[in-house]
Motif scaffolding. Structure first.
Motif, short mmCIF file in Angstrom:
data_model
loop_
_atom_site.label_atom_id
_atom_site.label_comp_id
_atom_site.label_asym_id
_atom_site.label_seq_id
_atom_site.Cartn_x
_atom_site.Cartn_y
_atom_site.Cartn_z
N MET A 58 0.85 -1.19 0.00
CA MET A 58 0.00 0.00 0.00
C MET A 58 0.89 1.24 0.00
SD MET A 58 -3.33 -1.00 0.40
CE MET A 58 -4.09 0.49 0.80
N ILE A 59 0.43 2.25 -0.68
CA ILE A 59 1.07 3.56 -0.67
C ILE A 59 0.18 4.48 0.15
CG2 ILE A 59 1.84 5.52 -2.05
CD1 ILE A 59 3.49 3.12 -2.68
N ILE A 60 0.76 5.11 1.16
CA ILE A 60 0.02 6.03 2.01
C ILE A 60 0.63 7.41 1.83
CG2 ILE A 60 -0.69 6.56 4.36
CD1 ILE A 60 -0.18 3.55 4.95
N VAL A 61 -0.22 8.38 1.59
CA VAL A 61 0.23 9.76 1.40
C VAL A 61 -0.43 10.63 2.44
CG1 VAL A 61 0.28 11.69 -0.20
CG2 VAL A 61 0.46 9.37 -1.08
N GLY A 62 0.38 11.42 3.15
CA GLY A 62 -0.15 12.36 4.15
C GLY A 62 0.47 13.72 3.94
N THR A 63 -0.31 14.77 4.15
CA THR A 63 0.20 16.13 4.03
C THR A 63 0.23 16.79 5.40
OG1 THR A 63 -1.99 17.02 3.54
CG2 THR A 63 -0.62 16.39 1.66
N PHE A 64 1.26 17.55 5.64
CA PHE A 64 1.47 18.22 6.92
C PHE A 64 1.86 19.67 6.70
CE2 PHE A 64 2.41 13.82 7.91
CZ PHE A 64 1.92 13.64 9.19
N GLN A 65 1.64 20.48 7.70
CA GLN A 65 2.28 21.78 7.79
C GLN A 65 3.61 21.54 8.51
OE1 GLN A 65 1.57 24.87 6.73
NE2 GLN A 65 -0.19 24.05 5.63
N PRO A 66 4.65 22.31 8.20
CA PRO A 66 5.94 22.08 8.86
C PRO A 66 5.83 22.21 10.38
CG PRO A 66 6.21 23.56 7.02
CD PRO A 66 4.74 23.35 7.19
N SER A 67 6.16 21.14 11.09
CA SER A 67 6.13 21.13 12.55
C SER A 67 6.90 19.91 13.04
CB SER A 67 4.68 21.10 13.07
OG SER A 67 4.10 19.86 12.78
N ILE A 68 7.01 19.80 14.33
CA ILE A 68 7.70 18.68 14.95
C ILE A 68 6.87 17.40 14.88
CG2 ILE A 68 6.85 19.06 17.28
CD1 ILE A 68 10.47 18.17 16.36
N GLU A 69 5.58 17.56 14.58
CA GLU A 69 4.69 16.40 14.51
C GLU A 69 5.13 15.40 13.44
OE1 GLU A 69 2.17 15.70 16.52
OE2 GLU A 69 2.40 17.55 17.65
N ILE A 70 5.75 15.89 12.37
CA ILE A 70 6.22 14.99 11.31
C ILE A 70 7.29 14.06 11.86
CG2 ILE A 70 7.30 14.89 9.04
CD1 ILE A 70 6.21 17.75 8.65
N GLU A 71 8.21 14.62 12.65
CA GLU A 71 9.29 13.81 13.23
C GLU A 71 8.71 12.74 14.16
OE1 GLU A 71 12.49 13.94 12.45
OE2 GLU A 71 12.08 15.55 11.02
N HIS A 72 7.73 13.12 14.96
CA HIS A 72 7.10 12.15 15.85
C HIS A 72 6.41 11.05 15.06
CE1 HIS A 72 8.00 14.37 19.46
NE2 HIS A 72 7.40 15.47 18.99
N ALA A 73 5.72 11.43 13.99
CA ALA A 73 5.03 10.44 13.17
C ALA A 73 6.03 9.49 12.51
CB ALA A 73 4.18 11.14 12.11
N LEU A 74 7.14 10.03 11.98
CA LEU A 74 8.15 9.18 11.34
C LEU A 74 8.77 8.21 12.34
CD1 LEU A 74 9.91 11.75 9.00
CD2 LEU A 74 8.42 9.87 8.33
N ALA A 75 9.05 8.69 13.54
CA ALA A 75 9.63 7.81 14.55
C ALA A 75 8.67 6.70 14.93
CB ALA A 75 10.01 8.62 15.79
#
Length: 150
Positions: A1-18
């Protein structure tokens, strides 16, 4: 599966990636893209002095025009053409400068400048795709979409 998510620049992206890496998704299976704004913002900075320079130029143009008119009318006035031309030039300069300045002064920017969006693309097995989607929603993704691999 390919999952695509869009974010505004924030620290939340780092938390999600971890958190996604804890599910066993390798960094090679994730891609982060920064979307540029279109049209690109000019690097030329506008200085506050620019409005004064432009106002001065418009003021001089008005002064020249009214000086000619004042000198022409001055032949019939008691003051004479020289004094009436100078008086008209001063009035024209003040009028032109103030009109241009008040219409073009910098107002508060009503348009909210948003940072460019960040798109996160994840390739994952079908079994853990719903949990990854939940992780993205939990970390304030603006939108999330799933698609089967081709």
């Amino acid at each position: 599966m390919i999952i695509v998510g869009t974010f505004q620049p924030s620290i939340e992206i780092e938390h999600a990636l971890a958190e996604i890496e804890q599910y066993g998704i390798l960094p090679e299976e994730m891609m982060v893209l920064y979307m540029n704004e279109f049209p690109p913002i000019s690097n030329k900075k506008k200085f506050p002095i620019d409005i004064h320079v432009s106002s001065f130029e418009i003021g001089i143009a008005f002064a020249t025009g009214l000086a000619v008119i004042g000198a022409s009318i001055g032949f019939k006035l008691i003051l004479g053409p020289i004094f009436s031309g100078l008086l008209a030039a001063i009035i024209g300069f003040a009028f032109g400068y103030s009109i241009y300045y008040f219409f073009h002064r910098k107002k508060e920017n009503t348009k909210h400048k948003s940072l460019p969006e960040i798109i996160l693309i994840i390739q994952s097995p079908k079994e853990i795709a719903p949990s990854i989607k939940q992780i993205l929603w939990k970390h304030k993704a603006k939108s999330v979409g799933m698609r089967k691999r081709m």
